[in-house]
Design a protein around this motif. Sequence first.
Motif, PDB file in Angstrom:
ATOM      1  N   ALA A  89       0.859  -1.195   0.000  1.00 15.50           N
ATOM      2  CA  ALA A  89       0.000   0.000   0.000  1.00 15.50           C
ATOM      3  C   ALA A  89       0.883   1.229   0.000  1.00 15.50           C
ATOM      4  CB  ALA A  89      -0.905  -0.009   1.230  1.00 15.50           C
ATOM      5  N   GLY A  90       0.749   2.046  -1.044  1.00 10.03           N
ATOM      6  CA  GLY A  90       1.537   3.281  -1.118  1.00 10.03           C
ATOM      7  C   GLY A  90       2.763   3.099  -1.982  1.00 10.03           C
ATOM      8  N   LEU A  91       2.807   3.791  -3.125  1.00  5.91           N
ATOM      9  CA  LEU A  91       3.917   3.604  -4.063  1.00  5.91           C
ATOM     10  C   LEU A  91       4.724   4.882  -4.279  1.00  5.91           C
ATOM     11  CD1 LEU A  91       2.274   1.314  -6.766  1.00  5.91           C
ATOM     12  CD2 LEU A  91       3.753   0.640  -4.879  1.00  5.91           C
ATOM     13  N   THR A  92       4.531   5.865  -3.413  1.00  8.07           N
ATOM     14  CA  THR A  92       5.418   7.024  -3.530  1.00  8.07           C
ATOM     15  C   THR A  92       6.674   6.681  -2.759  1.00  8.07           C
ATOM     16  OG1 THR A  92       4.169   7.918  -1.685  1.00  8.07           O
ATOM     17  CG2 THR A  92       3.736   8.864  -3.839  1.00  8.07           C
ATOM     18  N   GLY A  93       7.806   6.854  -3.398  1.00  9.63           N
ATOM     19  CA  GLY A  93       9.069   6.631  -2.683  1.00  9.63           C
ATOM     20  C   GLY A  93       9.365   5.166  -2.430  1.00  9.63           C
ATOM     21  N   ILE A  94       9.554   4.825  -1.152  1.00  9.70           N
ATOM     22  CA  ILE A  94      10.006   3.487  -0.766  1.00  9.70           C
ATOM     23  C   ILE A  94       9.112   2.382  -1.343  1.00  9.70           C
ATOM     24  CG2 ILE A  94      10.317   1.954   1.216  1.00  9.70           C
ATOM     25  CD1 ILE A  94      12.484   3.936   1.207  1.00  9.70           C
ATOM     26  N   GLY A  95       7.794   2.593  -1.352  1.00  6.18           N
ATOM     27  CA  GLY A  95       6.876   1.546  -1.801  1.00  6.18           C
ATOM     28  C   GLY A  95       7.153   1.101  -3.224  1.00  6.18           C
ATOM     29  N   LEU A  96       7.384   2.072  -4.100  1.00  8.72           N
ATOM     30  CA  LEU A  96       7.660   1.763  -5.501  1.00  8.72           C
ATOM     31  C   LEU A  96       9.009   1.043  -5.626  1.00  8.72           C
ATOM     32  CD1 LEU A  96       6.577   2.065  -8.377  1.00  8.72           C
ATOM     33  CD2 LEU A  96       7.770   4.261  -8.531  1.00  8.72           C
ATOM     34  N   ALA A  97       9.990   1.502  -4.862  1.00  6.75           N
ATOM     35  CA  ALA A  97      11.303   0.848  -4.882  1.00  6.75           C
ATOM     36  C   ALA A  97      11.172  -0.598  -4.398  1.00  6.75           C
ATOM     37  CB  ALA A  97      12.295   1.624  -4.014  1.00  6.75           C
ATOM     38  N   LEU A  98      10.337  -0.820  -3.379  1.00 10.37           N
ATOM     39  CA  LEU A  98      10.144  -2.186  -2.873  1.00 10.37           C
ATOM     40  C   LEU A  98       9.483  -3.075  -3.923  1.00 10.37           C
ATOM     41  CD1 LEU A  98       8.923  -1.487   0.762  1.00 10.37           C
ATOM     42  CD2 LEU A  98      11.084  -2.542   0.097  1.00 10.37           C
ATOM     43  N   ALA A  99       8.473  -2.510  -4.621  1.00  7.81           N
ATOM     44  CA  ALA A  99       7.733  -3.316  -5.602  1.00  7.81           C
ATOM     45  C   ALA A  99       8.671  -3.880  -6.664  1.00  7.81           C
ATOM     46  CB  ALA A  99       6.639  -2.466  -6.249  1.00  7.81           C
ATOM     47  N   LYS A 100       9.741  -3.150  -6.945  1.00  6.80           N
ATOM     48  CA  LYS A 100      10.676  -3.577  -7.990  1.00  6.80           C
ATOM     49  C   LYS A 100      11.922  -4.251  -7.405  1.00  6.80           C
ATOM     50  CE  LYS A 100       9.341   0.397 -10.855  1.00  6.80           C
ATOM     51  NZ  LYS A 100       9.779   1.718 -11.351  1.00  6.80           N
ATOM     52  N   HIS A 101      11.954  -4.443  -6.100  1.00  7.15           N
ATOM     53  CA  HIS A 101      13.168  -4.896  -5.420  1.00  7.15           C
ATOM     54  C   HIS A 101      13.270  -6.429  -5.433  1.00  7.15           C
ATOM     55  CE1 HIS A 101      16.029  -5.536  -2.123  1.00  7.15           C
ATOM     56  NE2 HIS A 101      16.418  -4.297  -2.327  1.00  7.15           N
ATOM     57  N   PRO A 102      14.484  -6.953  -5.563  1.00  2.00           N
ATOM     58  CA  PRO A 102      14.642  -8.414  -5.567  1.00  2.00           C
ATOM     59  C   PRO A 102      14.172  -9.102  -4.283  1.00  2.00           C
ATOM     60  CG  PRO A 102      16.795  -7.271  -5.656  1.00  2.00           C
ATOM     61  CD  PRO A 102      15.736  -6.256  -5.872  1.00  2.00           C
ATOM     62  N   VAL A 103      13.825  -8.327  -3.250  1.00  2.00           N
ATOM     63  CA  VAL A 103      13.334  -8.980  -2.029  1.00  2.00           C
ATOM     64  C   VAL A 103      12.095  -9.828  -2.337  1.00  2.00           C
ATOM     65  CG1 VAL A 103      11.831  -7.075  -1.249  1.00  2.00           C
ATOM     66  CG2 VAL A 103      12.837  -8.634   0.418  1.00  2.00           C
TER      67      VAL A 103
END
Lengths: 212, 212
Positions: A89-103
Motif C-alpha cells: 500500500a503506497g507507491l510514492t518513494g520506498i513503496g515503488l522501490a520495494l515493488a521492484k526490489h529483488p526482495v
Amino acid sequence: MKNTNLPSSVRRRLPRYYRFARELLGADVLRISSGELSSMMGITASQIRQDLSLVGEFGLQGYGYNVKDLYSGIGEIVGANRNYNTVIAGLTGIGLALAKHPVFDLRCVTLRALFDDALAGTETADLTVLPMSYFERWCTENETDIAVLAVPREMAVETAGAAVRAGVSGIWNFTGEDIRADRAKNDVAVVDINLHDCLMGLCCEIHNGGRQ
Amino acid sequence: MKNTNLPSSVRRRLPRYYRFARELLGADVLRISSGELSSMMGITASQIRQDLSLVGEFGLQGYGYNVKDLYSGIGEIVGANRNYNTVIAGLTGIGLALAKHPVFDLRCVTLRALFDDALAGTETADLTVLPMSYFERWCTENETDIAVLAVPREMAVETAGAAVRAGVSGIWNFTGEDIRADRAKNDVAVVDINLHDCLMGLCCEIHNGGRQ
C-alpha cells in the motif's frame, strides 16, 4: 526440528542463518564449520554453535554442519515452506522501490497487488496498480498474509487498521509511524523499518566510537 | 549524562526514545509518566524505567519524566548534537527513494552528494548527481561521515571498500550484501538494512503465531 520455543534473540538471527545456508547451497558448499561461518557472518563461532544447537542437530563435532540440513531445518522454523500472499500500500518513494526490489524474489513470498491513488491504473512489477479505496476489500477477499505499508505517515494508522480488519497476519511497516499497539490488540505480527531510528542508531554508533 | 557505557541493548532502543521525546516536545507535552510512555511505545513501563535510569536523571518518583531533559539527555548520548555529512551511492530503486525521503530532514544529518552512473548530471533532492567514479575521491575530500550504500549487490563490497578508504565513519547498507567484516577491520560503524532478512523475519513471526 528440536525446539520451536526459541528465545526471541535466537529467532531474530535465524533469517540471516537461513540466507547464508541458501547461498552456501547455491555455491555447492555442503559442509561448513562454525569457524568458517563465523568469519563469513561476523559473529563468534561459539555464538553460532550455541544458536544452532538450540535449533536442531545439523552436524557432528569436528565435522562441521551439513548445509542442506541447516537450510531445510531453519527453513522449517522460519516458515519458509509456506506461501505468503503480499500486497504493498503506497507507491510514492520506498513503496515503488520495494515493488521492484529483488526482495520479492523470495520463494515463499508472492506479490499479489499494489495500491496507490496517484498510480492507479498503471502497471508496476507486472501488476495493475489499484486505488487505495480497494485496499481493505481486496485484502479481505484474497486471503492476504502480509501488507507492506509504505503510505505517507499521516495515513499509516488508518491503513494499518484496514489491514487488520482485512485479517492480514503480518504488517511490514515503512511509514515511520509506530503501529505496534494495533499488533498487541489484534495478534498481527508487525516488523517496523523506521528509517529515522535506523539512521539515528548509526549516528549513535559513530558518536560512541563504532562500539556495538 | 549518567553513563555512556550503556548496554548495547539499551543503546539500540535510544533512537526510538529520542524520537518519542522529540514528538512529545513538538506537541508541547513537558511531563510524561513511564505508564503513558509505555502505552505509546508498546514496551513495559518497568523496561522504560530501567532503560531511562541507566541513561540519566529525568524525573522524580510519581512526578513523571521531564520531556525536555529526556530529549536533550538522550540526544547527547546518541550524538544528535553533531552534524553528519552524508552521501548516497546508487540511485536505482531504494537509493532514489531514500534521497527524497523525510529521513534526511533529521537535523543532525546533511545530505551532501549523490552518486549514480545512470543518473549522473541530473538533479535529485537539490543535488547534481555525480558519477560513481567520483565517489571515493569526493568522500575523501569532503569529510564524509556517513555513506549510504544502495548500489546493486554485486557492487557492494567494492563500494564499501572505497567508503572505508575514504575515511567515512559509518555505512548504512541497503545492498543486501553483508559487509560487516569491513567494519570489524576498520572500526567503521555499519548498520545493515537487509530487506530479505527483515521480510523473512516477518514470515517467521507469522509462522510462529506473532510471538516475539
